[in-house]
Every structure is written in C-alpha cells, then in structure tokens.
Design an enzyme around this catalytic site. Structure first.
Site, PDB file in Angstrom:
ATOM      1  N   ARG A 275       0.789  -1.075   0.046  1.00  0.00           N
ATOM      2  CA  ARG A 275      -0.203   0.022  -0.028  1.00  0.00           C
ATOM      3  C   ARG A 275       0.865   1.135  -0.007  1.00  0.00           C
ATOM      4  O   ARG A 275       0.529   2.165  -0.670  1.00  0.00           O
ATOM      5  CB  ARG A 275      -0.868   0.051   1.405  1.00  0.00           C
ATOM      6  N   ALA A 276       1.965   1.150   0.792  1.00  0.00           N
ATOM      7  CA  ALA A 276       2.970   2.536   0.835  1.00  0.00           C
ATOM      8  C   ALA A 276       3.458   2.686  -0.511  1.00  0.00           C
ATOM      9  O   ALA A 276       3.526   4.025  -0.882  1.00  0.00           O
ATOM     10  CB  ALA A 276       4.004   2.052   1.696  1.00  0.00           C
TER      11      ALA A 276
END
Length: 708
Positions: A275-276
């Site tokens: 997700r980062a």
C-alpha cells in the site's frame, strides 16, 4: 450559518496544508491523518478546506449525490433519467466520536422490509460525504468497528448495509481526514496503514508566529465576515490552482525512474505490504500536478515519502512515527533523474511563505517538513511538550540477596531500562460486563455471538429473526392473514443480544521502594509491566499507573487510553526508600472510586507489582495502633470488598523468600504470579485461577463485585 475561518489565513503548518491540498487534487491518495498536540490548527485547517473544493454537479433530488454524467447504477434512489444536473458546494461531513453504526452507514427499516418487501433506507453520514470530505475528529477515540467500516468504505468507494439478508449498496467516495492527539491513545498499526498520508503538527516556538496567530484569531472573532472578505482573493487563487491541478493530473507521467525510487524507498525502510508504494506513487503524481508539471521528479518522490511513510514505520505501539531523512536521501541518490529538466517558471508568491505575515498554502514539493510545525489559528497552543529523557544502557549487575529482616532504604537510585517485553497470558475480570468494546473480558456488546433475544430498546439494530417469527406466529389468524407472508407488527420485532469482549481499566500499582531497587530486579519488573501495557494496548484497555515509595503513593499517570504515556512514565521511574504498601493500595481505591463515577460501565482490573513487604505506613498511617503490614492487609480487604478483580505480580527473588506477596493476594481476593510465571508460555491456567480466587473469596458484597 457561521463564517468558516479561511484556509489561507492559517499561519505556518506547511505540511498540514500541503497534505490536505494534495488530497483535494487527487482523492485517490487516500486521506490524511493529522497527529498533534491540542491547539495546533488541526480542526481549523480541515474545516476550512471544504471552501476550496470545486462545486459538485449532482442529480436533482438524489440523496446520494450521483453525478448526472455518470450516475451510480446501484443508487437506491435510481435509476436516474438523463438530464441536466445542479451545482452545490462540496460538503464537509463531521463524524462524532459517539456516533452509532447506523448513523454512519445508514439505517434499513427492517419492519417494512419483512412486512412489505421494500427497501426503505435512510442514508447515513457516508452517503452525505460522497464526493466531499468526511472529517473524524479524535479518530483514535472512535470505536474499532466504526473505524473498520469507515476505512473499508474509503478503500472500496462504496458502502454496504446488510440486515438479515436484506442489503443496500451505494457509492461513498470521499476525502477522509482524521485528527488525533497521541496523548489520548494510538490507532492500531493496521488502521494507521489505511490512511494515505500522515502529518505531525506542533505549536510554533517562535514568538513572532505566535503573535500573528493571536492577532488573526482576534480579528476573525471580532468580524468573521470582514476577515473572510480580506482573504477572499487568496482563497480564490488556491481554489483555481486546485482546479488546474485536477485537470493536469491525468497528463502527469510517472516514469520508470520515479517508480524505482518509490520501490527502493519502501524496501529500504522495510515497510510492510504494497500500500505504501501505491500511495507514494499517487502522492508524487499529485505533487507534480500541484507544481504545474507533467513529470514526476526526485523531489516529488522525496516529499511523498515524508508524508506517506512515517506512520507505516511503527512496529509496536511504543515506537514513535518518524523517518530517517539521511537514509532517504541516500536511497534516492542511487536513482538520479535521467534527464534533469530546468526549473519551471517561478510561481507568484502566495500570501504566506511560512512566516508570521502570511497565511497561504505554499508548500511546494521537495521541501523538508518543518520540525516545529506552526501554531493554532483557533486557540491556545499550550506549553511545549518535554521529551522523556532516556537513560544510558548498560550491563545490569547481578542482584545481591539480602536477609529477610533487612531492606534497602538508601537514597533514591536512578531509573534503569526495562528488559525486553514478552507475550503475557490474558487476565480477565470475572462475570459479564457491559463496557466499551474491546478484547479482554466477557461482555454484552453490539458485535459478537448471538446469545438470546429481547424487545428492542429504541431503534432496532440487530434483528433476531427466529424470535421475531415466534412472536408473530400466534397472532396470524387474528390479524387476518390470507396469504403466504407473515403479518408482522412492530411489537413482534426482537433485538438480538450478543456477547463479545470489552476493554477494561487496567490500573498498575508498582512498588518502587528500596527493596525493588536492585538493577536486575527493577529491570525485570519494568519489563513485565511493559509487557502488560503492550497487552493492554492490544486489548483496547484504558491504563493507569500508581507508584509508591518513601512515605507516599503517587498517581504517575491518570487513567488514559495512551499506553505510550504509561510506558514513558515507567521508563523514568526512580526507586529507593521505604515501602508504603498501604498508601499505594488506598491510592488505587481512591482512583477506582473516581473512575467508577466517570465511567461506571468500564470494569477495573488491579495489577499490583510488589514483593509484598510493607515497612512504612506512609500517608495511610492514620491508625497508630497498627503496623504497616496490618494497614496493608486492611487496605487490600477494602479493595476486595469493593468488588475489584486483582492480580499480584510477585517480585520477590533470592534464596530467602517471605511469601508476603501471596498473603497480599489472599487479602485482595486474587491470584499471585511470579515474574517468570507471567509469560504466556508458562502461565497455564491463570485466567482460571483469577476466576477461582475471586469466587472462593466471595463475600456479602459479591453481587456488587460482579457488577463492578
């Protein structure tokens, strides 16, 4: 309607304003979590953002804000016929901390659904916030199940309402903004990860900036409309820039070099999951569009990392969010931009350059976040917070056993480091509670396994279908039933009762006297308490900390949801002096009495960490005819009579053992467990022992204890 404070009039807070504007440019970034002390313009800036968003084109009469050009095919108010739409301002919807799940997602009329077969749906706050802003103040105090629902809707862009096989779906795409004060507790790491960006804010220590905050705030309060008029030009400029950046966003190119920089940065900081990487890519693209460029550069990636990664670096609740900027620069230097382009034409200066005389949102990409933040535009920023001093680490000398009749009552000794925390076995409060949702003791909750049914008190939320049918069945003939469907009335409806887990108030009473002062023993004691604090964090408890030594007991930390604060106080805890055990227990009795008045539904669990010795009456010595040991026993029985579930962690060590902790445990009506026995792999049956000990010491007040 009151006039909001202008966004461009907020002094300083460059990172906060930039993060909000990037989400206005690209809502796909995933929202903003604003962390900071009280009085730092968090709420002011968020509430002012909605005025900068472009107006929304909606289908007339649609409660779910469908766009005329692309209406939601599953809209409960649809299908919508083609036609012109109407413009309205973007909404900012605020979610109260005490809101129910029905208020958030909407309510389905179960009675009409069962009796008439229609989906009568009342939209909730998620529908109101569609294509606008959803603001959650003090998001860390929101119930966990509401946070889960909220973040799932933000991730999927839709809200689902399920009630006994009847479901409604509607679009819910919004800019999610949460604010929190870390002193009041942290969000779980997996929930932190769902926010796209995070910003740390703090009050400025520069007198000139603080003066400007006061000057602007007073001017706004004297004449809100006039103050807003003076900033209208700056607001219009920023609004136009947001519109232009939105139009440019699809044309921004995210090249392979930028993607390599993003991937290397996330890998270098050992960020979990992917997700980062995705959030950094979207943020860097939005930064380029905000700067008026069609290509992503290294400075965009750097700024995106500073906004998207700090809160994803936490490995446990005691880690402070942060990012090593030197490491970040070294990683990015390995992937230089292939074709450095000339700097763009300088943009006209906004009304604020971060100094005391400006207030615009200028905080372009590539900048380094300021370390001190900016002041609050709407209140007192408060005194500076002092960072806890961390003692130097060193080899802990072995503890020298002392004779039982003697005690180290010398001068105060410096604080020592705690040993590494470990996983503890679960301690629970006996009986069935009705406290706040959590993960420790059994309780009646809104979520959990169904255990029965009852008539609803107020609005029906969880239908017990079988009980409802059983209540309606005997009356079908009298109601003139002539078809296959049941005739159901409101009086037939039954609410499901459910059993889950609650969070408790875990109050630690820690002996810091001379008998505990040997470095090896106190390090182990701190490690055990730190382990219990970690367990309390995971189980969503409130915690408090009382210490006693010398002549008195001290409430080192009033009950709070912030286990970080408890860990910091524990780290600084000095030792030395005599042992006023009775004073510590009486202090616990007083704290629990007050907390019971404040929050009667939250049941307490008392954890006493001591070797059981009592060598001083301290400030509990009103009875001169009693010894310190007798006073301690009297204080312990007072707690037992009040129905407080207790556990004694026995810290006695060495070849000579008096077993006084076991005597204290019997007086408290709970079990005693050694430091070594506190570990999960060696503490078999402790929960059973807690319940057995409490049951075996039943008194005439036992009914009160179960309700405590």
């Amino acid at each position: 309607m009151s006039t909001p404070y202008p966004f461009t009039a907020v002094v300083g807070q460059t990172d906060l304003r930039l993060a909000l504007l990037l989400n206005a440019v690209s809502p796909a970034v995933g929202g903003v979590l604003v962390r900071g002390e009280k009085g730092t313009a968090k709420s002011t800036a968020v509430r002012a953002l909605s005025a900068l968003l472009p107006q929304v084109d909606v289908v007339p009469g649609c409660r779910f804000s469908c766009a005329p050009t692309a209406p939601d095919p599953a809209c409960p108010d649809g299908p919508h016929e083609p036609g012109p739409g109407g413009l309205r301002p973007a909404r900012m919807v605020e979610l109260p901390v005490g809101a129910s799940e029905d208020r958030l997602v909407g309510a389905l009329d179960i009675e009409r659904a069962l009796a008439e077969g229609v989906k009568a749906f009342e939209p909730g706050l998620l529908a109101d916030a569609h294509r606008g802003i959803l603001y959650v103040d003090e998001v860390n105090l929101l119930h966990d199940h509401l946070v889960d629902v909220l973040l799932d809707a933000a991730a999927m862009g839709a809200s689902y309402v399920e009630r006994e096989g009847v479901s409604v779906r509607h679009a819910a795409r919004f800019l999610l903004v949460g604010t929190m004060n870390p002193e009041e507790g942290e969000l779980r790491p997996q929930l932190l990860d769902r926010f796209g960006l995070t910003v740390e804010v703090a009050a400025s220590r520069e007198p000139a900036q603080r003066v400007e905050v006061v000057r602007r705030r007073l001017a706004y309060e004297d004449d809100p409309a006039g103050f807003a008029t003076r900033w209208a030009g700056d607001e219009h400029e920023v609004r136009a820039r947001v519109v232009a950046a939105r139009a440019l966003l699809p044309k921004v190119s995210l090249g392979d070099t930028a993607l390599l920089q993003i991937a290397a940065t996330c890998a270098g900081f050992e960020v979990d999951g992917m997700r980062a990487d995705i959030v950094m890519a979207r943020t860097a693209t939005a930064l380029a569009a905000w700067a008026g460029r069609s290509d992503v550069r290294k400075e965009d990636v750097r700024q995106a990392a500073l906004l998207a990664l700090p809160h994803r670096r936490r490995r446990n609740p005691f880690d402070a969010p942060g990012l090593d900027e030197d490491l970040l620069d070294r990683i990015l230097d390995e992937f230089p931009d292939e074709e450095p382009e000339p700097d763009p034409e300088p943009e006209p200066e906004g009304p604020d350059d971060g100094g005391p005389d400006g207030g615009g949102p200028d905080g372009g990409p590539g900048g380094t976040p300021p370390q001190d933040g900016g002041p609050e535009a709407a209140g007192d920023p408060g005194p500076p917070a002092e960072a806890p001093e961390v003692p130097e680490s060193g080899e802990a000398p072995a503890e020298t056993p002392q004779p039982a009749a003697q005690e180290n009552t010398g001068p105060e000794q410096a604080a020592v480091r705690a040993t590494e925390p470990f996983r503890t076995r679960m301690l629970t409060v006996p009986g069935l509670g009705e406290g706040a949702s959590g993960r420790r003791s059994r309780a009646r909750t809104a979520h959990g396994r169904t255990t029965g049914a009852q008539r609803p008190r107020g609005h029906l939320t969880k239908l017990h279908l079988t009980a409802t049918i059983q209540a309606a069945a005997p009356h079908q003939k009298a109601r003139g039933r002539d078809g296959r469907g049941l005739v159901i009335r409101k009086d037939d409806l039954r609410q499901a009762t459910r059993e889950g887990r609650e969070g408790n108030l875990v109050l630690f009473v820690v002996d810091a006297s001379g008998s505990m002062a040997a470095r090896q023993r106190m390090s182990a004691v701190k490690g055990a308490v730190l382990s219990l604090l970690l367990d309390a964090y995971q189980r969503r408890d409130k915690v408090g900390l009382i210490t006693f030594r010398g002549a008195a007991a001290e409430l080192a930390l009033p009950p709070t949801s912030s286990v970080d604060a408890a860990a910091a106080r524990l780290e600084q805890l000095p030792t030395g002096g005599r042992t006023p055990l009775a004073a510590g227990l009486l202090k616990a009795h007083e704290v629990l009495r007050i907390e019971r008045l404040r929050d009667p539904s939250r049941r307490p669990l008392l954890v006493v960490v001591t070797d059981g010795r009592a060598t001083s009456a301290g400030n509990a010595g009103g009875r001169t005819d009693s010894s310190p040991r007798e006073l301690a026993g009297h204080s312990a029985r007072l707690l037992q009579a009040g129905g407080v579930a207790s556990v004694v962690v026995d810290c006695e060590s060495g070849p000579v053992r008096l077993g006084l902790a076991g005597v204290l445990a019997r007086d408290l009506g709970g079990p005693a467990v050694t430091l070594d026995g506190l570990r999960a792999d060696s503490l078999a049956g402790l929960v059973k022992n807690v319940r057995t000990a409490v049951a075996s010491t039943a008194s005439p007040h036992s009914s009160n204890r179960r309700a405590a």
